[in-house]
Write a protein that holds these residues in place. Structure first.
Motif, PDB file in Angstrom:
ATOM      1  N   ARG A  66      -6.784   5.490  12.465  1.00 10.11           N
ATOM      2  CA  ARG A  66      -6.486   6.147  13.739  1.00 10.11           C
ATOM      3  C   ARG A  66      -5.200   5.613  14.341  1.00 10.11           C
ATOM      4  NH1 ARG A  66     -12.221   4.744  15.623  1.00 10.11           N
ATOM      5  NH2 ARG A  66     -13.477   6.214  14.408  1.00 10.11           N
ATOM      6  N   ASN A  67      -4.256   6.496  14.513  1.00 15.39           N
ATOM      7  CA  ASN A  67      -3.021   6.202  15.232  1.00 15.39           C
ATOM      8  C   ASN A  67      -2.358   4.891  14.776  1.00 15.39           C
ATOM      9  OD1 ASN A  67      -1.012   6.604  17.159  1.00 15.39           O
ATOM     10  ND2 ASN A  67      -2.105   5.356  18.684  1.00 15.39           N
ATOM     11  N   LEU A  68      -2.179   4.750  13.486  1.00 14.06           N
ATOM     12  CA  LEU A  68      -1.674   3.497  12.926  1.00 14.06           C
ATOM     13  C   LEU A  68      -0.146   3.378  13.066  1.00 14.06           C
ATOM     14  CD1 LEU A  68      -2.456   0.937  11.254  1.00 14.06           C
ATOM     15  CD2 LEU A  68      -2.039   2.312   9.203  1.00 14.06           C
ATOM     16  N   HIS A  69       0.254   2.271  13.705  1.00 12.83           N
ATOM     17  CA  HIS A  69       1.680   1.944  13.808  1.00 12.83           C
ATOM     18  C   HIS A  69       1.889   0.621  13.083  1.00 12.83           C
ATOM     19  CE1 HIS A  69       2.909   4.748  17.163  1.00 12.83           C
ATOM     20  NE2 HIS A  69       1.587   4.857  17.198  1.00 12.83           N
ATOM     21  N   ALA A  70       2.908   0.556  12.232  1.00 13.19           N
ATOM     22  CA  ALA A  70       3.164  -0.707  11.532  1.00 13.19           C
ATOM     23  C   ALA A  70       4.652  -0.952  11.375  1.00 13.19           C
ATOM     24  CB  ALA A  70       2.487  -0.686  10.165  1.00 13.19           C
ATOM     25  N   LYS A  71       4.989  -2.246  11.415  1.00 11.26           N
ATOM     26  CA  LYS A  71       6.387  -2.670  11.339  1.00 11.26           C
ATOM     27  C   LYS A  71       6.616  -3.535  10.113  1.00 11.26           C
ATOM     28  CE  LYS A  71       7.747  -3.453  16.147  1.00 11.26           C
ATOM     29  NZ  LYS A  71       7.951  -4.545  17.103  1.00 11.26           N
ATOM     30  N   VAL A  72       7.788  -3.450   9.546  1.00  9.49           N
ATOM     31  CA  VAL A  72       8.236  -4.421   8.547  1.00  9.49           C
ATOM     32  C   VAL A  72       9.562  -4.972   9.029  1.00  9.49           C
ATOM     33  CG1 VAL A  72       8.698  -4.852   6.125  1.00  9.49           C
ATOM     34  CG2 VAL A  72       7.391  -2.846   6.788  1.00  9.49           C
ATOM     35  N   GLU A  73       9.655  -6.281   9.093  1.00 12.64           N
ATOM     36  CA  GLU A  73      10.886  -6.936   9.532  1.00 12.64           C
ATOM     37  C   GLU A  73      11.470  -6.219  10.753  1.00 12.64           C
ATOM     38  OE1 GLU A  73      13.178  -8.528   6.317  1.00 12.64           O
ATOM     39  OE2 GLU A  73      11.213  -9.428   5.939  1.00 12.64           O
ATOM     40  N   ASN A  74      10.589  -5.949  11.718  1.00 15.46           N
ATOM     41  CA  ASN A  74      11.002  -5.350  12.983  1.00 15.46           C
ATOM     42  C   ASN A  74      11.427  -3.877  12.953  1.00 15.46           C
ATOM     43  OD1 ASN A  74      10.483  -6.410  15.399  1.00 15.46           O
ATOM     44  ND2 ASN A  74      12.156  -7.922  15.338  1.00 15.46           N
ATOM     45  N   HIS A  75      11.265  -3.226  11.801  1.00 16.31           N
ATOM     46  CA  HIS A  75      11.480  -1.777  11.775  1.00 16.31           C
ATOM     47  C   HIS A  75      10.124  -1.107  11.847  1.00 16.31           C
ATOM     48  CE1 HIS A  75      15.650  -1.992  10.722  1.00 16.31           C
ATOM     49  NE2 HIS A  75      15.369  -2.845   9.762  1.00 16.31           N
ATOM     50  N   GLU A  76       9.975  -0.177  12.753  1.00 15.97           N
ATOM     51  CA  GLU A  76       8.714   0.549  12.765  1.00 15.97           C
ATOM     52  C   GLU A  76       8.741   1.572  11.630  1.00 15.97           C
ATOM     53  OE1 GLU A  76       7.464   3.036  16.197  1.00 15.97           O
ATOM     54  OE2 GLU A  76       5.592   1.908  15.939  1.00 15.97           O
ATOM     55  N   ILE A  77       7.767   1.468  10.741  1.00 13.82           N
ATOM     56  CA  ILE A  77       7.736   2.368   9.579  1.00 13.82           C
ATOM     57  C   ILE A  77       6.635   3.421   9.761  1.00 13.82           C
ATOM     58  CG2 ILE A  77       7.621   2.521   7.067  1.00 13.82           C
ATOM     59  CD1 ILE A  77       9.871   0.679   7.946  1.00 13.82           C
ATOM     60  N   LEU A  78       5.443   2.953  10.124  1.00 15.09           N
ATOM     61  CA  LEU A  78       4.352   3.905  10.383  1.00 15.09           C
ATOM     62  C   LEU A  78       4.306   4.146  11.889  1.00 15.09           C
ATOM     63  CD1 LEU A  78       1.571   2.590   7.953  1.00 15.09           C
ATOM     64  CD2 LEU A  78       3.341   4.327   7.541  1.00 15.09           C
ATOM     65  N   LYS A  79       4.309   5.426  12.256  1.00 16.48           N
ATOM     66  CA  LYS A  79       4.491   5.744  13.673  1.00 16.48           C
ATOM     67  C   LYS A  79       3.365   6.614  14.214  1.00 16.48           C
ATOM     68  CE  LYS A  79       9.456   5.586  12.818  1.00 16.48           C
ATOM     69  NZ  LYS A  79      10.674   6.378  12.628  1.00 16.48           N
ATOM     70  N   GLY A  80       2.134   6.156  14.014  1.00  8.97           N
ATOM     71  CA  GLY A  80       1.009   6.923  14.540  1.00  8.97           C
ATOM     72  C   GLY A  80       0.385   7.793  13.467  1.00  8.97           C
ATOM     73  N   LEU A  81      -0.132   7.114  12.452  1.00 11.63           N
ATOM     74  CA  LEU A  81      -0.697   7.846  11.317  1.00 11.63           C
ATOM     75  C   LEU A  81      -2.217   7.887  11.443  1.00 11.63           C
ATOM     76  CD1 LEU A  81       0.460   7.506   7.673  1.00 11.63           C
ATOM     77  CD2 LEU A  81      -1.973   7.368   8.185  1.00 11.63           C
ATOM     78  N   SER A  82      -2.781   9.064  11.290  1.00 10.59           N
ATOM     79  CA  SER A  82      -4.234   9.194  11.315  1.00 10.59           C
ATOM     80  C   SER A  82      -4.698   9.910  10.067  1.00 10.59           C
ATOM     81  CB  SER A  82      -4.691   9.966  12.553  1.00 10.59           C
ATOM     82  OG  SER A  82      -4.292   9.264  13.719  1.00 10.59           O
ATOM     83  N   LEU A  83      -5.820   9.443   9.518  1.00  9.80           N
ATOM     84  CA  LEU A  83      -6.339  10.032   8.287  1.00  9.80           C
ATOM     85  C   LEU A  83      -7.805   9.660   8.131  1.00  9.80           C
ATOM     86  CD1 LEU A  83      -5.638  11.445   5.528  1.00  9.80           C
ATOM     87  CD2 LEU A  83      -5.134   9.160   4.636  1.00  9.80           C
ATOM     88  N   THR A  84      -8.593  10.633   7.721  1.00  8.10           N
ATOM     89  CA  THR A  84     -10.001  10.355   7.451  1.00  8.10           C
ATOM     90  C   THR A  84     -10.285  10.691   5.992  1.00  8.10           C
ATOM     91  OG1 THR A  84     -10.586  10.912   9.712  1.00  8.10           O
ATOM     92  CG2 THR A  84     -12.379  10.904   8.106  1.00  8.10           C
ATOM     93  N   VAL A  85     -10.907   9.758   5.299  1.00  5.20           N
ATOM     94  CA  VAL A  85     -11.229   9.960   3.889  1.00  5.20           C
ATOM     95  C   VAL A  85     -12.711   9.676   3.691  1.00  5.20           C
ATOM     96  CG1 VAL A  85     -10.792   9.162   1.530  1.00  5.20           C
ATOM     97  CG2 VAL A  85      -8.903   9.283   3.163  1.00  5.20           C
ATOM     98  N   ASN A  86     -13.405  10.644   3.094  1.00  6.13           N
ATOM     99  CA  ASN A  86     -14.829  10.442   2.829  1.00  6.13           C
ATOM    100  C   ASN A  86     -15.056  10.046   1.378  1.00  6.13           C
ATOM    101  OD1 ASN A  86     -16.026  11.272   5.429  1.00  6.13           O
ATOM    102  ND2 ASN A  86     -15.003  13.209   4.930  1.00  6.13           N
ATOM    103  N   ALA A  87     -16.166   9.370   1.162  1.00  2.05           N
ATOM    104  CA  ALA A  87     -16.546   9.019  -0.200  1.00  2.05           C
ATOM    105  C   ALA A  87     -16.640  10.299  -1.019  1.00  2.05           C
ATOM    106  CB  ALA A  87     -17.880   8.277  -0.191  1.00  2.05           C
ATOM    107  N   GLY A  88     -16.215  10.202  -2.273  1.00  2.00           N
ATOM    108  CA  GLY A  88     -16.288  11.359  -3.163  1.00  2.00           C
ATOM    109  C   GLY A  88     -15.029  12.198  -3.167  1.00  2.00           C
ATOM    110  N   GLU A  89     -14.118  11.938  -2.239  1.00  2.00           N
ATOM    111  CA  GLU A  89     -12.925  12.780  -2.133  1.00  2.00           C
ATOM    112  C   GLU A  89     -11.716  12.154  -2.822  1.00  2.00           C
ATOM    113  OE1 GLU A  89     -14.070  14.566   2.295  1.00  2.00           O
ATOM    114  OE2 GLU A  89     -12.424  13.149   2.108  1.00  2.00           O
ATOM    115  N   VAL A  90     -10.812  13.047  -3.257  1.00  2.00           N
ATOM    116  CA  VAL A  90      -9.513  12.592  -3.741  1.00  2.00           C
ATOM    117  C   VAL A  90      -8.447  13.182  -2.836  1.00  2.00           C
ATOM    118  CG1 VAL A  90      -7.843  12.665  -5.636  1.00  2.00           C
ATOM    119  CG2 VAL A  90     -10.277  12.366  -6.136  1.00  2.00           C
ATOM    120  N   HIS A  91      -7.678  12.297  -2.213  1.00  2.00           N
ATOM    121  CA  HIS A  91      -6.596  12.735  -1.314  1.00  2.00           C
ATOM    122  C   HIS A  91      -5.268  12.404  -1.958  1.00  2.00           C
ATOM    123  CE1 HIS A  91      -8.905  13.178   2.624  1.00  2.00           C
ATOM    124  NE2 HIS A  91      -9.819  12.841   1.727  1.00  2.00           N
TER     125      HIS A  91
END
Ligand SMILES: Nc1ncnc2c1ncn2[C@@H]1O[C@H](COP(=O)(O)OP(=O)(O)O)[C@@H](O)[C@H]1O
Ligand SMILES: [Mg+2]
Lengths: 487, 257
Positions: free
Chosen positions: B7-32
């Motif tokens: 949910r709404n994932l933000h992540a930085k590497v060496e002070n650069h924001e790379i992920l800017k609000g990523l949301s994803l739901t994955v259920n067992a049995g699925e291939v995404h």
């Protein structure tokens, strides 16, 4: 500091687990070094006269060297000047009775100490297949399986006993490979050595068990100066192991040993060391053992073979170059080494292979690991004399860096006076990467196990050469020396 | 409960924001499948899920089976069932592949309170997987990934996955550097791992792999966000229109909303 080094830092903090002190009453010489000290040692040891004379010659030579300030300065190590008058040269646990003849008479505290070190000496618990000579400070306190070995003519005993019982053998071989004039520390050792092991394997005998000497420094302010002499007569074989530990103390202690090996025609000596002296305080670098050792083997006979395998994980400073003089035609010299310098440890170690006989071969595999602020130097010499037609050497020298405050240095010296000689040298330096550790963690391994796996992989060629039980021990030791808190 | 909830994932590497609000739901049995241009943050997402320490999460949450994945150390995430097939598998000199595989399996078994396997017990476990990935005995005795060809490295990743039986497998560009035969072998391995209690996330920027591993869902990652999601047909649309087209369409939709 990058994340990379932080991860590595948290991994390389280990704790020295052999730092306990055993409370025993001891019989010690006063501090200081003079002819009196040497006479006292010789008297304590009840030595034949030739030994005393040899010691005194060595001492006079050492005095000369000291005056000339001939303490070796070429090694890549730094330490404060050693005050040779501030050392106790003889310290022996007081026997409960005069000269313990059986284990029942050995001070139980000492037996307990060896048990804590994983080396039970009493009959029921002894390591199977390993005969042990236990040297505690300046004396051997027990030697196991001696009688059993004697049945097939093998002599395995404390040096002191050898000097008394086999003076001809000692006289013939003592100093024949490492003369007292060899170097500053060898001269010091010859003057004041107190005990060590003596091995003689007669013609045609294959020693059926591993022989081991375990050196323990216990007393404060004392030095340990032991001397080991191993002779493998024609067509014989022996595998000898050496282990060592010392208590945690904040003053440096000197350990200046000499080892001499002689292999006659078709004989083979395999000499393995797992050196785990107290390395000093991990944070301040205070204390620790100065491990200044001269080890040399002579392949005197044709087709003889001498292999040195060493795993050097301890000591504040290691200065050590187990070497082989390849005199007999077709003789073989090997050196397999892992040297770890963590925290503030310094190691300047390597080997020298001196090719004299025809078709002599030598192999050098040296693995240096530097972590923390450790400095690790490989110094190796390959010398091929004119007579050594067809001599061959292969040297491989690899350095592994853990973190970025440590250092690795390599000094290979090659001198070939015979044009038929073939000398190969390979060297590499690599760094334990954050990505390697993460890869292993991603597969479920905790950080320490990950580092330990990487290091063990790096050392594999050397560990393979150790006797089985020792290999396991060495692997554990490396992990412990690199162990730390997971952040 | 979903197997993976981002949910709404933000992540930085060496002070650069790379992920800017990523949301994803994955259920067992699925291939995404996650597709996206170079540098869009696909590997960053994989590394964050595998808990690599130099990726700093600044916002959002990730639940694995309801547990806080972001609170886990890499080895714990692995033991909880997260497996990442590396885009660039790492070499470990002097450690045989078979020793490494056993150590990994044992670390996970230990975590779950199961008995560790000795070298003998381990044989049947890996023999079967070797057949699946069409590798021979020498593959097991060589040092981990050392001197392996690009294709062999990728096969080794899938071999590890087959052996460790993760709940959630994330394959980061497993198709890159594979010829058509190796692609088939790797895809077979992955398809054999499809199961009702396992989810697989296939990261790629080519449609090609998805002919072999047919996903249930395709997501388009651009500049640290999922800009479009759809069924397996989306991969084909991407192939035709390119990321730029899809992105333009997506932002148009966003504006319209
Ligand atoms: N360790 C790193 N240090 C600095 N920048 C990084 C690092 N890892 C990734 N990046 C940057 O983050 C962005 C996303 O990279 P990545 O997740 O590898 O993209 P993708 O896998 O989609 O090609 C790129 O701009 C890349 O340069
Ligand atoms: Mg990528």
């Amino acid at each position: 500091m990058s994340t990379d080094t932080k991860i590595i830092d948290s991994l390389v903090e280990g704790e020295y687990k052999w730092g306990f002190v055993t409370e025993v009453e001891s019989d010690s010489a006063p501090k200081g070094l003079n002819e009196e000290t040497i006479r006292l040692i010789s008297t304590k040891k009840n030595e034949p006269e030739f030994m005393l004379q040899w010691r005194l010659k060595a001492f006079r030579h050492w005095l000369k060297l000291e005056k000339q300030e001939a303490e070796p300065k070429w090694a890549n190590i730094k330490y404060d000047a050693i005050d040779y008058q501030d050392i106790i040269y003889y310290s022996a646990p007081k026997p409960k009775k005069a000269g313990p003849k059986s284990l029942d008479e050995v001070d139980p505290e000492i037996l307990l100490a060896y048990e804590k070190l994983g080396l039970p000496l009493n009959e029921q618990k002894r390591l199977a297949g390993v005969a042990v000579d236990a040297v505690f400070d300046s004396v051997s306190v027990a030697t196991t399986f001696q009688a059993k070995l004697a049945e097939i003519g093998i002599i395995f005993c404390p040096f002191t006993e050898a000097a008394q019982r086999y003076p001809e053998l000692v006289k013939k071989y003592l100093g024949s490979v490492v003369p007292y004039s060899d170097n500053f520390f060898a001269a010091l050792n010859a003057a004041v050595f107190t005990d060590g092991s003596f091995v003689y394997v007669p013609k045609g005998v294959r020693c059926p068990m591993e022989l081991m000497t375990y050196f323990r420094i216990n007393a404060a302010d004392s030095g340990q100066f032991e001397r080991t002499l191993i002779i493998a007569d024609e067509d014989s074989y022996v595998s000898y192991l050496e282990g060592c530990t010392a208590p945690t103390r904040d003053k440096n202690q000197l350990h200046a040993a000499v080892v001499e090996l002689v292999a006659h025609d078709n004989a083979e000596i395999k000499y393995s060391t797992v050196q785990n002296w107290y390395p000093g305080d991990p944070v301040t670098g205070k204390g620790g053992i100065y491990n200044f050792v001269t080890k040399r083997g002579k392949c005197e006979g044709v087709n003889s073979k001498i292999s040195w395998t060493q795993v050097e994980t301890g000591a504040a400073i290691t200065w050590k170059y187990p070497s082989v003089i390849l005199q007999g035609d077709n003789s073989v010299g090997e050196f397999y080494s892992v040297a770890l310098s963590n925290h503030w440890q310094q190691a300047d170690t390597g080997t020298k292979m001196i090719h004299i006989g025809k078709n002599t071969r030598s192999t050098i595999i040296a693995k240096g690991i530097s972590a923390g602020h450790g400095q690790n130097t490989y110094r190796g010499g390959v010398k091929v004399l004119k007579s050594a037609v067809g001599a061959r050497n292969y040297t491989q020298c690899d350095s592994l860096l853990v973190g970025d405050k440590c250092g690795a240095h390599t000094f290979p010296y090659i001198e070939a006076k015979n044009s038929t000689a073939r000398i190969e040298h390979e060297a590499s330096t690599s760094k334990v990467g954050d990505d390697q550790i993460f890869y292993l963690q991603q597969r479920g391994l905790p950080k320490e196990d990950a580092l330990s796996m990487i290091i063990n992989g790096f050392c594999k060629q050397v560990f393979r050469k150790l006797p089985m039980e020792f290999a396991v021990e060495a692997q554990k030791l490396l992990s412990v020396s690199l162990e730390g808190s997971v952040g | 409960m979903s197997l993976l909830e981002i949910r709404n994932l933000h992540a930085k590497v060496e002070n650069h924001e790379i992920l800017k609000g990523l949301s994803l739901t994955v259920n067992a049995g699925e291939v995404h499948s996650i597709m996206g241009p170079n540098g869009s943050g696909k590997s960053t997402l994989a590394q964050v899920l595998a808990r690599r320490e130099n990726y700093l999460v600044t916002e959002g949450e990730v639940l694995l089976d309801g547990k806080d994945l972001l609170a886990m150390k890499p080895e714990d995430a692995a033991c909880e069932g997260v497996f990442m097939a590396f885009q660039y598998p790492i070499e470990i000199a002097g450690i045989s592949n078979v020793y490494f595989l056993r150590a990994a399996l044992n670390a996970i078994r230990k975590y779950h309170g199961k008995k560790e396997l000795d070298a003998m017990d381990f044989i049947p476990f890996y023999k079967e997987k070797m057949k699946l990935l069409e590798v021979d005995e020498s593959f097991m005795t060589r040092s981990v990934n050392e001197g392996f060809s690009g294709g062999e490295k990728k096969r080794n990743e899938i071999l590890q996955m087959a052996l460790l039986e993760p709940k959630l497998a994330i394959l980061d560009e497993t198709d890159s550097g594979l010829d058509i035969d190796a692609m088939r072998i790797v895809a077979n391995g992955v398809n054999a791992m499809r199961s009702p209690d396992r989810a697989i996330i296939v990261i790629t920027h080519y449609q090609r792999l998805l002919d072999y591993i047919v996903p249930d869902f395709v997501h388009v990652l651009v500049d640290g966000r999922i800009v479009k999601s759809g069924g397996k047909e989306l991969a084909l649309t991407l192939e035709e229109q390119g990321y730029v087209g899809v992105e333009a369409e997506a932002s148009a939709t966003a504006v319209a909303v």
